[in-house]
Design a protein around this motif. Structure first.
Motif, PDB file in Angstrom:
ATOM      1  N   LEU A  37     -13.802  17.773  20.801  1.00  0.00           N
ATOM      2  CA  LEU A  37     -13.948  17.153  19.323  1.00  0.00           C
ATOM      3  C   LEU A  37     -13.260  17.625  18.319  1.00  0.00           C
ATOM      4  O   LEU A  37     -12.754  17.022  17.554  1.00  0.00           O
ATOM      5  N   LEU A  38     -13.090  19.124  18.147  1.00  0.00           N
ATOM      6  CA  LEU A  38     -12.628  19.772  16.944  1.00  0.00           C
ATOM      7  C   LEU A  38     -11.137  19.972  16.933  1.00  0.00           C
ATOM      8  O   LEU A  38     -10.374  19.789  15.971  1.00  0.00           O
ATOM      9  N   ILE A  39     -10.485  19.473  18.338  1.00  0.00           N
ATOM     10  CA  ILE A  39      -8.875  19.787  18.250  1.00  0.00           C
ATOM     11  C   ILE A  39      -8.124  18.726  18.525  1.00  0.00           C
ATOM     12  O   ILE A  39      -7.139  18.105  17.973  1.00  0.00           O
ATOM     13  N   LEU A  99      -9.900  18.713  13.407  1.00  0.00           N
ATOM     14  CA  LEU A  99      -9.457  19.624  12.319  1.00  0.00           C
ATOM     15  C   LEU A  99      -8.272  20.049  12.117  1.00  0.00           C
ATOM     16  O   LEU A  99      -7.620  20.536  11.155  1.00  0.00           O
ATOM     17  N   LEU A 100      -7.226  19.647  13.201  1.00  0.00           N
ATOM     18  CA  LEU A 100      -6.036  20.117  13.403  1.00  0.00           C
ATOM     19  C   LEU A 100      -5.269  18.820  13.905  1.00  0.00           C
ATOM     20  O   LEU A 100      -4.745  18.531  14.993  1.00  0.00           O
ATOM     21  N   PRO A 101      -5.039  18.163  12.758  1.00  0.00           N
ATOM     22  CA  PRO A 101      -4.419  16.676  12.841  1.00  0.00           C
ATOM     23  C   PRO A 101      -3.097  16.611  14.049  1.00  0.00           C
ATOM     24  O   PRO A 101      -3.057  15.541  14.769  1.00  0.00           O
ATOM     25  N   THR A 102      -2.361  17.870  14.011  1.00  0.00           N
ATOM     26  CA  THR A 102      -1.029  17.443  14.502  1.00  0.00           C
ATOM     27  C   THR A 102      -1.567  17.613  16.162  1.00  0.00           C
ATOM     28  O   THR A 102      -0.465  17.463  16.893  1.00  0.00           O
TER      29      THR A 102
END
Length: 207
Positions: free
Chosen positions: A162-164, A170-173
């Motif tokens: 979900l977050l990566i 939260l880290l678009p790259t």
């Protein structure tokens, strides 16, 4: 091709997790049956979303709309509902189906409100963080090692998905849909195993 394979594995992971919930030596009580059915429903939404990505990937506008709706079911209903159910179970709260139905309606309403306010991306990120935290905190605090160990691994994998790696990362790259799907599939397998032990423990407690 890789994306389609990852979606297929997500479907298999959801099915495997759902199958674990009913592998109990005794008939489920009303409380544990509601818990198992709602987790299974959520897993069904996740599998349907993955299936939609495979079958509804054409340029047809109706297909794209349906695929988007299924994805929204996964993100805004299924994952928060799984997180809520596990958190409630950790603290001994097994609410009725009607109560959980009202919670689902509240999730729908909150999503629609945030969408109309133009805060869809921000809401998705906040919701993902809350789901990840509630899963981790709830599962790490279980005293039963079989639940805690399996659950924490599953929570970490889902949190990473979900977050990566998701579109609301939260880290678009680091956004990468196949990795998101694979991490989610693996996480659901561990969560399904943890929930099986959770149900078994609750059955013994109730008897």
């Amino acid at each position: 091709m890789i994306a389609a394979i990852s979606e297929f594995l997500l479907i298999l992971g959801s099915i495997f997790a759902a199958a674990q919930l009913f592998r109990q030596p005794e008939k489920l009580t009303e409380q544990t049956k509601t818990f198992a059915m709602l987790i299974t429903l959520s897993l069904g939404f996740i599998a349907a979303s993955a299936l939609g990505e495979i079958l509804l990937s054409g340029e047809n506008q109706d297909s794209q709309t349906m695929a988007r709706l299924l994805t929204q079911l996964k993100i805004f209903i299924a994952i928060p509902l799984i997180s809520s159910l596990i958190t409630a179970a950790r603290f001994g709260y097994f609410f009725s189906r009607a109560a959980w139905g009202r919670w689902v309606l509240a999730l729908f309403a909150m999503f629609e409100l945030m969408r109309r306010m133009g805060l869809g991306v921000e809401y998705t990120q906040v919701l993902s963080v809350l789901c990840a935290l509630s899963l981790l905190i709830s599962l790490v605090s279980f005293r039963q090692p079989s639940i805690r160990n399996l659950g924490v691994v599953g929570a970490l994998l889902i949190s990473s998905s979900l977050l990566i790696y998701s579109k609301a990362s939260l880290l678009p790259t680091h956004q990468h849909m196949p990795t998101e799907n694979l991490m989610m599939a693996a996480g659901l397998i561990f969560i399904g195993l943890a929930c099986r032990h959770m149900i078994s423990y609750q059955q013994k407690t109730d008897s």
